[in-house]
Enzyme design. Structure first.
Site, PDB file in Angstrom:
ATOM      1  N   ASP A 110     -12.686  29.878 -16.502  1.00  0.00           N
ATOM      2  CA  ASP A 110     -11.568  30.224 -15.639  1.00  0.00           C
ATOM      3  C   ASP A 110     -11.429  31.750 -15.689  1.00  0.00           C
ATOM      4  O   ASP A 110     -12.070  32.411 -16.515  1.00  0.00           O
ATOM      5  CB  ASP A 110     -10.304  29.519 -16.153  1.00  0.00           C
ATOM      6  CG  ASP A 110      -9.086  29.795 -15.288  1.00  0.00           C
ATOM      7  OD1 ASP A 110      -9.253  29.978 -14.065  1.00  0.00           O
ATOM      8  OD2 ASP A 110      -7.970  29.845 -15.841  1.00  0.00           O
ATOM      9  N   ASP A 112      -7.972  33.822 -14.990  1.00  0.00           N
ATOM     10  CA  ASP A 112      -6.691  34.277 -15.543  1.00  0.00           C
ATOM     11  C   ASP A 112      -6.451  33.678 -16.926  1.00  0.00           C
ATOM     12  O   ASP A 112      -6.512  32.459 -17.112  1.00  0.00           O
ATOM     13  CB  ASP A 112      -5.542  33.894 -14.612  1.00  0.00           C
ATOM     14  CG  ASP A 112      -5.651  34.587 -13.268  1.00  0.00           C
ATOM     15  OD1 ASP A 112      -5.695  35.829 -13.245  1.00  0.00           O
ATOM     16  OD2 ASP A 112      -5.703  33.884 -12.234  1.00  0.00           O
TER      17      ASP A 112
END
Length: 557
Positions: A110, A112
């Site tokens: 991912d 963030d």
């Protein structure tokens, strides 16, 4: 050495032959600590002709209980030399499941709070912007503007009962931890909480059984971005209650949630970060080191994020450099997780350098290209990256990890930034002594509850009061309102339960990978079940250790 202190204490307690429980070295063969300490207590390995003397009662019995208490205090002190603290490493990786990195060929990430770690300074910005949106666009009272973000108020993993306006911590068994329920910024008395739920602390499964933490009336706040959301929700409720304003709980909850969403949808958060990446992005050089190291060892990398390409591109250029896409075999932005993992209908679309969409059909995923949306089923078909040879890292247990582990058999790694601070607290002498004495006192209460005369009940009540005070002190070391994100007083939290269920590994940041070889095997420690005769401190201190190998305690983590 810690082992020396443990061995010194061990000499005071010797195994009872034929039973495995300790007894005082100078005691009679009857070993009073092995069974309940009341009349008739007997160790199976000792002759029945030498029963342990039982205090007559009254003041004599009360003195006996306090003598056991003082003995335990001394033993706990002997068992915890200063060196026993600081045993846990905040930069370590912790395993819920055995996994060998030698078998992992493909690493996914991912963006963030995984590749990009953000400073806490971002949270006040989100809070203030959403607060102003409520006032200016949703016409909420101007008085709300007086509230500022309090970083010490909430923790991740809390639940919010929408209809009751209650923010609370729930354990792995669906029980509210008393003392952690708040309406607005004010604590709700335990009696009121129990009354609100029909005379119990238990939250029925149907109210919180949604797979992604969304039951029909209760929501769980699982990501780090939810910290300013919980703070704003509590402040708005506090204002309405403090001014006697009537409000619909569901409307208020939705408005606050929508205001927080607007901060993201309108790109405000992206603008703040892009304007000052040095301020907001942490450990960028370590992210670059992790990615470069994996590629150098022949691993394939991919990125799946919900963030837009322009934002990701600027951040990755800051952390890695202009050629960052050459490190990744596949880059997917605006993926719309968790729907990406379950919805087969959305096809991949290619983006050009300016972010414009192409209309051609995607028949393969090419290195160096950017793709938008899509779904995991097409991803698996086009890449053939399946099963346990894939390890994916994310910070959201539901949106990032749950489907991948349960539905597709990928290995998963959870990024839990709070872990670093919590371990530093666990390593303090104050925490270690408080917790150990609390465990020992709990064991003493359990074993001495057979004494039920008036004087003994007074002693037990004093111990219960001290135990509760110790629990509150330990809780407040982490957070004054809600305690640790991983523990209620003794049970794991609901958050911990999900962490164990949905992640093979967890760590404070991606940079923890730099402390391990790329072929390292992680072995989870055997977590003792209650019936498996663990080396519990309370059993040790009450003279009922079920294993005689006390000198080996120093080697048990």
């Amino acid at each position: 050495m810690a082992g020396a202190g443990l061995r010194a204490a061990a000499r005071r307690w010797l195994p009872c032959r034929g039973h495995g429980g300790p007894r005082a070295a100078s005691s009679s063969p009857s070993c009073p600590g092995c069974g309940p300490p009341g009349p008739g207590a007997h160790c199976p390995g000792a002759p029945r002709s030498a029963p342990a003397p039982t205090p007559a009662g009254g003041a004599e019995l009360s003195a006996h209980l306090w003598a056991r208490y003082q003995d335990m205090r001394r033993l706990v002190h002997d068992l915890l030399p200063p060196e026993v603290c600081s045993l846990l490493n905040p930069a370590a990786i912790y395993a819920n499941n055995e996994i060998s990195l030698r078998d992992v060929e493909v690493y996914g990430f991912d963006y963030d709070y995984t590749l990009a770690q953000y400073a806490d300074a971002l949270h006040p910005e989100i809070f203030s912007a959403a607060r102003d949106i409520l006032i200016e666009h949703y016409k909420y009272p101007e008085g709300i503007r007086k509230y500022d973000y309090d970083p010490s108020f909430a923790i991740r993993g809390l639940h919010y009962d929408i209809q009751k306006s209650l923010l609370m911590k729930i354990d792995a068994f669906h029980y509210v931890q008393l003392g952690t329920a708040y309406r607005g910024l004010q604590p709700v008395p335990d009696e009121e909480v129990i009354d609100l739920y029909g005379g119990t602390q238990h939250i029925p499964l149907y109210q919180m059984s949604g797979f992604y933490g969304k039951g029909p009336s209760i929501k769980q706040f699982m990501d780090i971005f939810s910290l300013p959301e919980m703070a704003l929700l509590s402040c708005v409720v506090d204002h309405f209650l403090g001014h006697g304003l009537e409000f619909d709980q569901a409307h208020l909850y939705k408005d606050v949630t929508d205001a927080i969403r607007d901060v993201h949808v309108k790109g405000l958060m992206y603008q703040w970060i892009e304007r000052d990446m040095e301020k907001y992005i942490l450990r960028g050089d370590e992210t670059f080191a992790v990615l470069s190291r994996l590629v150098a060892h022949g691993k394939q990398l991919f990125l799946i994020t919900n963030s837009p390409f322009s934002f990701v591109d600027k951040g990755m250029r800051h952390m890695v450099g202009p050629d960052w896409r050459q490190l990744f075999d596949v880059v997917i932005v605006q993926a719309d997780k968790p729907s990406f993992f379950t919805d087969r209908r959305k096809p991949f679309r290619k983006l050009d350098e300016k972010g414009s969409l192409h209309w051609d059909r995607i028949t393969r995923l090419e290195k160096g290209k950017i793709y938008r949306q899509g779904n995991l089923y097409d991803f698996l078909r086009l890449t053939e990256w399946r099963g346990p040879r894939v390890l994916y890292f994310g910070d959201h247990l539901y949106s990032d990890l749950a489907d991948l582990m349960l539905r597709h058999g990928w290995r998963t790694g959870a990024i839990i930034p709070e872990l670093e601070r919590e371990i530093r607290i666990i390593n303090t002498e104050q925490y270690m002594h408080s917790l150990t004495w609390q465990q020992a006192l709990t064991g003493l209460l359990e074993r001495m509850q057979t004494y039920q005369d008036a004087e003994s009940r007074q002693v037990l009540a004093a111990w219960m009061k001290e135990r509760q005070e110790l629990r509150c002190i330990t809780k407040a070391l982490f957070n004054a309102q809600f305690g640790s994100i991983f523990r209620t007083f003794h049970n794991p939290t609901y958050f911990s339960r999900r962490l164990v269920r949905f992640s093979d590994l967890y760590m404070a940041s991606l940079s923890c990978l730099l402390n391990y070889r790329v072929d390292f095997t992680f072995y989870p420690r055997r977590t003792p079940l209650q019936h498996e005769a663990p080396l519990w401190m309370d059993q040790l201190c009450t003279g009922c250790m079920k294993t005689p190998f006390l000198s080996d305690m120093a080697h048990i983590r």
